[in-house]
Write an enzyme that holds these catalytic residues in place. Structure first.
Site, PDB file in Angstrom:
ATOM      1  N   GLY A  31       1.889  -8.795  26.123  1.00  0.00           N
ATOM      2  CA  GLY A  31       1.311  -7.802  26.749  1.00  0.00           C
ATOM      3  C   GLY A  31       1.867  -7.615  28.113  1.00  0.00           C
ATOM      4  O   GLY A  31       2.761  -8.106  28.588  1.00  0.00           O
ATOM      5  N   HIS A  34       6.201  -3.800  29.894  1.00  0.00           N
ATOM      6  CA  HIS A  34       7.458  -3.222  30.798  1.00  0.00           C
ATOM      7  C   HIS A  34       8.332  -2.632  29.960  1.00  0.00           C
ATOM      8  O   HIS A  34       8.558  -2.756  28.451  1.00  0.00           O
ATOM      9  CB  HIS A  34       7.775  -4.047  31.933  1.00  0.00           C
ATOM     10  CG  HIS A  34       8.145  -5.508  31.441  1.00  0.00           C
ATOM     11  ND1 HIS A  34       9.278  -5.738  30.757  1.00  0.00           N
ATOM     12  CD2 HIS A  34       7.595  -6.551  31.512  1.00  0.00           C
ATOM     13  CE1 HIS A  34       9.617  -6.745  30.331  1.00  0.00           C
ATOM     14  NE2 HIS A  34       8.485  -7.476  30.682  1.00  0.00           N
ATOM     15  N   GLY A  36      11.316  -3.653  29.573  1.00  0.00           N
ATOM     16  CA  GLY A  36      12.099  -4.781  28.774  1.00  0.00           C
ATOM     17  C   GLY A  36      11.267  -5.024  27.362  1.00  0.00           C
ATOM     18  O   GLY A  36      12.163  -4.641  26.154  1.00  0.00           O
ATOM     19  N   HIS A  37       9.968  -4.880  27.118  1.00  0.00           N
ATOM     20  CA  HIS A  37       9.217  -5.102  26.064  1.00  0.00           C
ATOM     21  C   HIS A  37       9.713  -3.687  25.092  1.00  0.00           C
ATOM     22  O   HIS A  37       9.873  -3.786  23.851  1.00  0.00           O
ATOM     23  CB  HIS A  37       7.785  -5.146  26.129  1.00  0.00           C
ATOM     24  CG  HIS A  37       7.280  -6.274  26.940  1.00  0.00           C
ATOM     25  ND1 HIS A  37       6.714  -6.315  28.167  1.00  0.00           N
ATOM     26  CD2 HIS A  37       7.362  -7.661  26.501  1.00  0.00           C
ATOM     27  CE1 HIS A  37       6.357  -7.406  28.268  1.00  0.00           C
ATOM     28  NE2 HIS A  37       6.815  -8.422  27.552  1.00  0.00           N
ATOM     29  N   GLN A  61       0.832 -22.197  25.095  1.00  0.00           N
ATOM     30  CA  GLN A  61       2.257 -22.335  25.623  1.00  0.00           C
ATOM     31  C   GLN A  61       2.073 -22.356  27.125  1.00  0.00           C
ATOM     32  O   GLN A  61       3.093 -22.422  27.859  1.00  0.00           O
ATOM     33  CB  GLN A  61       3.265 -21.132  25.240  1.00  0.00           C
ATOM     34  CG  GLN A  61       2.490 -19.849  25.718  1.00  0.00           C
ATOM     35  CD  GLN A  61       3.670 -18.694  25.062  1.00  0.00           C
ATOM     36  OE1 GLN A  61       3.420 -18.322  23.775  1.00  0.00           O
ATOM     37  NE2 GLN A  61       4.325 -18.135  25.880  1.00  0.00           N
ATOM     38  N   GLY A 147      14.010 -11.245  23.498  1.00  0.00           N
ATOM     39  CA  GLY A 147      14.731 -10.829  24.479  1.00  0.00           C
ATOM     40  C   GLY A 147      15.528 -12.162  25.069  1.00  0.00           C
ATOM     41  O   GLY A 147      15.214 -13.081  24.918  1.00  0.00           O
ATOM     42  N   SER A 185       9.694  -8.532  34.108  1.00  0.00           N
ATOM     43  CA  SER A 185       8.910  -9.621  33.822  1.00  0.00           C
ATOM     44  C   SER A 185       7.402  -8.921  34.037  1.00  0.00           C
ATOM     45  O   SER A 185       6.985  -8.494  35.152  1.00  0.00           O
ATOM     46  CB  SER A 185       9.310 -10.862  34.617  1.00  0.00           C
ATOM     47  OG  SER A 185       8.098 -11.616  34.157  1.00  0.00           O
TER      48      SER A 185
HETATM   49  P1  AMP Z   1       6.814 -11.980  26.629  1.00  0.00           P
HETATM   50  O1  AMP Z   1       5.522 -10.725  26.662  1.00  0.00           O
HETATM   51  O2  AMP Z   1       6.973 -12.135  28.391  1.00  0.00           O
HETATM   52  O3  AMP Z   1       6.356 -13.269  26.190  1.00  0.00           O
HETATM   53  O4  AMP Z   1       7.893 -11.081  26.110  1.00  0.00           O
HETATM   54  C1  AMP Z   1       7.916 -10.626  24.756  1.00  0.00           C
HETATM   55  C2  AMP Z   1       9.288 -10.561  24.469  1.00  0.00           C
HETATM   56  O5  AMP Z   1       9.942  -9.548  25.430  1.00  0.00           O
HETATM   57  C3  AMP Z   1      10.304 -11.762  24.339  1.00  0.00           C
HETATM   58  O6  AMP Z   1      11.147 -11.918  23.658  1.00  0.00           O
HETATM   59  C4  AMP Z   1      10.856 -11.361  25.894  1.00  0.00           C
HETATM   60  O7  AMP Z   1      12.146 -12.385  25.770  1.00  0.00           O
HETATM   61  C5  AMP Z   1      10.973 -10.057  26.034  1.00  0.00           C
HETATM   62  N1  AMP Z   1      11.375  -9.915  27.216  1.00  0.00           N
HETATM   63  C6  AMP Z   1      10.692  -9.964  28.462  1.00  0.00           C
HETATM   64  N2  AMP Z   1      11.486  -9.571  29.478  1.00  0.00           N
HETATM   65  C7  AMP Z   1      12.255  -8.943  28.893  1.00  0.00           C
HETATM   66  C8  AMP Z   1      13.317  -8.073  29.812  1.00  0.00           C
HETATM   67  N3  AMP Z   1      13.186  -7.988  30.926  1.00  0.00           N
HETATM   68  N4  AMP Z   1      14.324  -7.520  29.004  1.00  0.00           N
HETATM   69  C9  AMP Z   1      14.349  -7.884  27.666  1.00  0.00           C
HETATM   70  N5  AMP Z   1      13.210  -8.397  26.869  1.00  0.00           N
HETATM   71  C10 AMP Z   1      12.484  -9.012  27.474  1.00  0.00           C
END
Ligand code: AMP
Length: 278
Positions: A31, A34, A36-37, A61, A147, A185
């Site tokens: 959650g 952004h 990226g997600h 984790q 990602g 992030s």
């Molecule tokens: P997280 O919510 O941080 O656990 O991320 C969920 C998914 O989004 C994971 O596969 C991350 O690698 C991916 N992710 C997070 N930040 C980015 C980004 N800046 N660009 C691409 N994928 C991302």
């Protein structure tokens, strides 16, 4: 968008999807969504008929309870964003839905879970594989999208899939960055204006390394990168590694595929970034 908070109704819904012969793409997240997600969701939509996104801040984790406590959880905004990109399904379980009390089991996927991020955050990848195994068992995706931002996580999950013969294909999606290069992030919201500026040293150093890369100079280039990052005010380097892209062992002149990975505390926020070098 269909929104599930419990496992059984989600499983039933997805059984119906599968019965219709539709493919399921899965984007697991914690959650605080952004771009990226959202880019992962868009890539999943290109490849699959139905896209499931999960939002679950997985306690197992986190090795630092304060990090877990302050992890951002703007669920109403997240739901709006998912509706805007037309995700099909959101799975947003409570901790009690995913874990029956104190679970101590973990998968031993070998040395990958103990290097770099694994060394800095003991137990982190055991928590990651634990929750991703559970989520894969529930969603049973045809394809899962992760990602490159979490490069080592991708390798860890690939290893888990290989060891357990899990019938899911993994796709690595490119890192989404702010216009000045900072990797997006969920943790960036914790950066002060000064931190936000200082954090740029990570992507700058990675880019600089790629431009100047010389396979005969790896130890020197690594030392220089470490020095440059350590010299940045408010930045505490955790590691900078020029690594074999498959094993994450330090690269040598014989390494065919190389990735540079960095982790550092900027102010009070731990950030990671990486760049494929060759
Ligand atoms: P997280 O919510 O941080 O656990 O991320 C969920 C998914 O989004 C994971 O596969 C991350 O690698 C991916 N992710 C997070 N930040 C980015 C980004 N800046 N660009 C691409 N994928 C991302």
């Amino acid at each position: 968008m269909k929104h599930f908070t419990t496992i059984q109704p989600l499983v039933q819904h997805l059984a119906g999807v599968r019965q219709k012969g539709l493919t399921i793409g899965f984007v697991p997240t914690m959650g605080a969504l952004h771009n990226g997600h959202l880019s992962l969701i868009r890539i999943a939509q290109q490849a699959c008929d139905v896209v499931v996104c999960s939002i679950f801040v997985n306690p197992t984790q986190f090795n630092d309870p304060r990090d877990l406590e302050k992890y951002p959880r703007p669920i109403a905004e997240d739901i709006k964003k998912l509706e805007q990109v037309k995700a099909d399904v959101l799975f947003e379980p409570a901790v009690t839905e995913m874990y029956a009390g104190n679970e101590h089991w973990h998968l031993d996927i070998g040395e990958l879970e103990h290097l770099l991020e694994g060394a800095s955050r003991p137990g982190h990848y055991q928590g990651v594989t634990q929750v991703v195994k559970k989520l894969f068992d529930i969603v049973k995706p045809d394809v899962a999208f992760f990602g490159q931002k979490d490069y080592q996580q991708f390798l860890v999950i690939s290893k888990m899939i290989e060891l357990l013969h899990m019938p899911v294909k993994l796709i690595m999606c490119p890192i989404a960055r702010e216009t000045d290069g900072l990797a997006m992030s969920s943790r960036n919201v914790h950066l002060s204006a000064a931190d936000r500026h200082n954090a740029l040293i990570l992507s700058k150093t990675l880019n600089n390394l790629k431009q100047r890369f010389d396979i005969n100079q790896i130890p020197k280039l690594k030392r220089e990168a470490e020095q440059i990052i350590a010299a940045e005010p408010g930045v505490e380097l955790s590691y900078f590694e020029i690594a074999d892209a498959e094993t994450l062992h330090p690269a040598t002149i014989n390494t065919p595929h190389i990735v540079a990975l960095v982790a550092a505390k900027v102010g009070n926020t731990r950030l990671i970034d990486n760049l494929v070098i060759s």
